[in-house]
Motif scaffolding. Sequence first.
Motif, short mmCIF file in Angstrom:
data_model
loop_
_atom_site.label_atom_id
_atom_site.label_comp_id
_atom_site.label_asym_id
_atom_site.label_seq_id
_atom_site.Cartn_x
_atom_site.Cartn_y
_atom_site.Cartn_z
N GLY A 1 -12.09 2.48 2.62
CA GLY A 1 -11.79 1.81 3.88
C GLY A 1 -10.29 1.55 3.93
O GLY A 1 -9.53 2.06 3.12
N ARG A 2 -9.86 0.76 4.89
CA ARG A 2 -8.44 0.41 4.99
C ARG A 2 -8.20 -0.86 4.17
O ARG A 2 -8.55 -1.96 4.59
N VAL A 3 -7.59 -0.70 3.01
CA VAL A 3 -7.36 -1.81 2.08
C VAL A 3 -6.05 -2.50 2.42
O VAL A 3 -5.01 -1.86 2.53
N THR A 4 -6.12 -3.82 2.61
CA THR A 4 -4.90 -4.60 2.89
C THR A 4 -4.49 -5.48 1.72
O THR A 4 -3.38 -5.98 1.69
N ILE B 1 -5.71 1.19 -7.59
CA ILE B 1 -5.56 1.15 -6.14
C ILE B 1 -5.10 2.53 -5.68
O ILE B 1 -4.09 3.04 -6.15
N HIS B 2 -5.84 3.11 -4.74
CA HIS B 2 -5.54 4.44 -4.22
C HIS B 2 -4.86 4.29 -2.85
O HIS B 2 -5.48 4.53 -1.81
N GLY B 3 -3.62 3.84 -2.86
CA GLY B 3 -2.91 3.59 -1.61
C GLY B 3 -3.65 2.55 -0.79
O GLY B 3 -4.14 1.57 -1.32
N GLN B 4 -3.73 2.78 0.53
CA GLN B 4 -4.46 1.85 1.40
C GLN B 4 -5.86 2.35 1.71
O GLN B 4 -6.57 1.74 2.51
N CYS B 5 -6.30 3.43 1.06
CA CYS B 5 -7.60 4.00 1.43
C CYS B 5 -8.72 3.71 0.44
O CYS B 5 -9.86 4.05 0.71
N THR C 1 -13.18 -12.46 -11.08
CA THR C 1 -13.70 -11.97 -9.80
C THR C 1 -12.55 -11.35 -9.03
O THR C 1 -11.48 -11.93 -8.92
N VAL C 2 -12.80 -10.16 -8.49
CA VAL C 2 -11.78 -9.41 -7.76
C VAL C 2 -12.21 -9.32 -6.30
O VAL C 2 -13.34 -8.94 -6.00
N ALA C 3 -11.31 -9.69 -5.39
CA ALA C 3 -11.57 -9.59 -3.96
C ALA C 3 -10.75 -8.44 -3.40
O ALA C 3 -9.54 -8.38 -3.59
N ILE C 4 -11.44 -7.53 -2.73
CA ILE C 4 -10.78 -6.42 -2.04
C ILE C 4 -10.89 -6.72 -0.56
O ILE C 4 -11.98 -6.89 -0.04
N MET C 5 -9.74 -6.83 0.11
CA MET C 5 -9.72 -7.19 1.51
C MET C 5 -9.21 -6.02 2.35
O MET C 5 -8.41 -5.23 1.89
#
Length: 101
Positions: free
Chosen positions: A86-89, A34-38, A64-68
């Motif tokens: 994008g903006r990862v939450t 994970i690269h921060g929120q970006c 399965t991995v969900a990126i939201m």
Amino acid sequence: MSEKRTEARASLRQRFAERYGESAEWNGKDSIVIHGQCGVTVHGCRRIVLYSPCEIRLRTDRRTVAIMGTCLFCTSFSAGTVTVSGRVTGVLFVDEEARGC
């Protein structure tokens, strides 16, 4: 000299396996960075299961991995490595049957 490096690497692997268990030893597959929120990089991806601006689901060998987030898009998919920007939450491991934003 290279023999010493090989011994050092093997020793580090052994210590890691002893401390965290054999299953914790990283084999280069099925890892998430994970690269921060970006952004997020997933190694060991087999396919993209769901693709939308608010959620991208990726199938790896094990799960399965969900990126939201918002404004999500896949910037690369090469040799089993997927990069999402994008903006990862959030990043979750999900059931394959669950769908939607």
